[in-house]
Scaffold this motif. Structure first.
Motif, mmCIF file in Angstrom:
data_model
loop_
_atom_site.group_PDB
_atom_site.id
_atom_site.type_symbol
_atom_site.label_atom_id
_atom_site.label_comp_id
_atom_site.label_asym_id
_atom_site.label_seq_id
_atom_site.Cartn_x
_atom_site.Cartn_y
_atom_site.Cartn_z
ATOM 1 N N LEU A 51 0.831 -1.206 0.000
ATOM 2 C CA LEU A 51 0.000 0.000 0.000
ATOM 3 C C LEU A 51 0.862 1.251 0.000
ATOM 4 O O LEU A 51 0.563 2.230 -0.696
ATOM 5 N N ALA A 52 1.952 1.226 0.775
ATOM 6 C CA ALA A 52 2.826 2.400 0.870
ATOM 7 C C ALA A 52 3.487 2.717 -0.473
ATOM 8 O O ALA A 52 3.689 3.893 -0.801
ATOM 9 N N ARG A 53 3.801 1.707 -1.257
ATOM 10 C CA ARG A 53 4.440 1.944 -2.563
ATOM 11 C C ARG A 53 3.514 2.690 -3.521
ATOM 12 O O ARG A 53 3.970 3.418 -4.402
ATOM 13 N N LEU A 54 2.193 2.540 -3.343
ATOM 14 C CA LEU A 54 1.240 3.201 -4.244
ATOM 15 C C LEU A 54 1.203 4.712 -4.058
ATOM 16 O O LEU A 54 0.830 5.440 -4.966
ATOM 17 N N THR A 55 1.570 5.175 -2.870
ATOM 18 C CA THR A 55 1.537 6.619 -2.599
ATOM 19 C C THR A 55 2.911 7.178 -2.253
ATOM 20 O O THR A 55 3.014 8.304 -1.787
#
Length: 142
Positions: A51-55
């Motif tokens: 999830l963190a990689r998406l933002t």
């Protein structure tokens, strides 16, 4: 306890990231194509790290403190809501009158004059003129 990147993410976590992505799309930081790609990846993500990689390339967004809408834009929204409500009332009344006319004409022996035109015609003309030429501003209270 801090969330490590390997921990599994919940549906609520994915929904929060989706809201952040929508906000960045609305602010013009990512295009609709990028948004759709990230959204697809988002719902395939299983961990906080994914999830963190998406933002990761986007600044932090506080969804609780979004910028205020200007008074002018708010007034336009109110005016548009009023004219939409007027058109909705016109459409509803016209539809009901046409249904009544249809029932009466299908159950009578002869032709029935299309009287709903007299109900919807003048009202529709007034609404059309108000929509086109009206200033669409609510009246000020004294």
């Amino acid at each position: 306890m801090a969330n490590s990147p390997e921990m599994r993410a919940s549906d609520g976590d994915r929904d929060r990231v989706a809201a952040v992505l929508r906000e960045h799309t609305a602010q013009g930081r990512i295009t609709m194509d990028e948004f759709n790609e990230r959204l697809e990846q988002l719902y395939k993500s299983k961990t906080y790290g994914e999830l963190a990689r998406l933002t990761a390339d986007l600044p932090e967004v506080d969804l609780r403190n979004r910028p205020k809408v200007s008074k002018e834009i708010e007034k336009k929204r109110d005016a548009h809501a009023g004219i939409k409500a007027a058109w909705g009332a016109w459409a509803m009344a016209s539809g009901i009158n046409w249904v009544i006319w249809l029932i009466v004409s299908s159950t009578s022996n002869g032709d029935v004059y299309p009287w709903p035109l007299w109900v919807m015609g003048p009202w529709g003309v007034i609404l059309l003129i108000s929509t086109i030429f009206g200033n669409n501003q609510p009246k000020q209270q004294q």
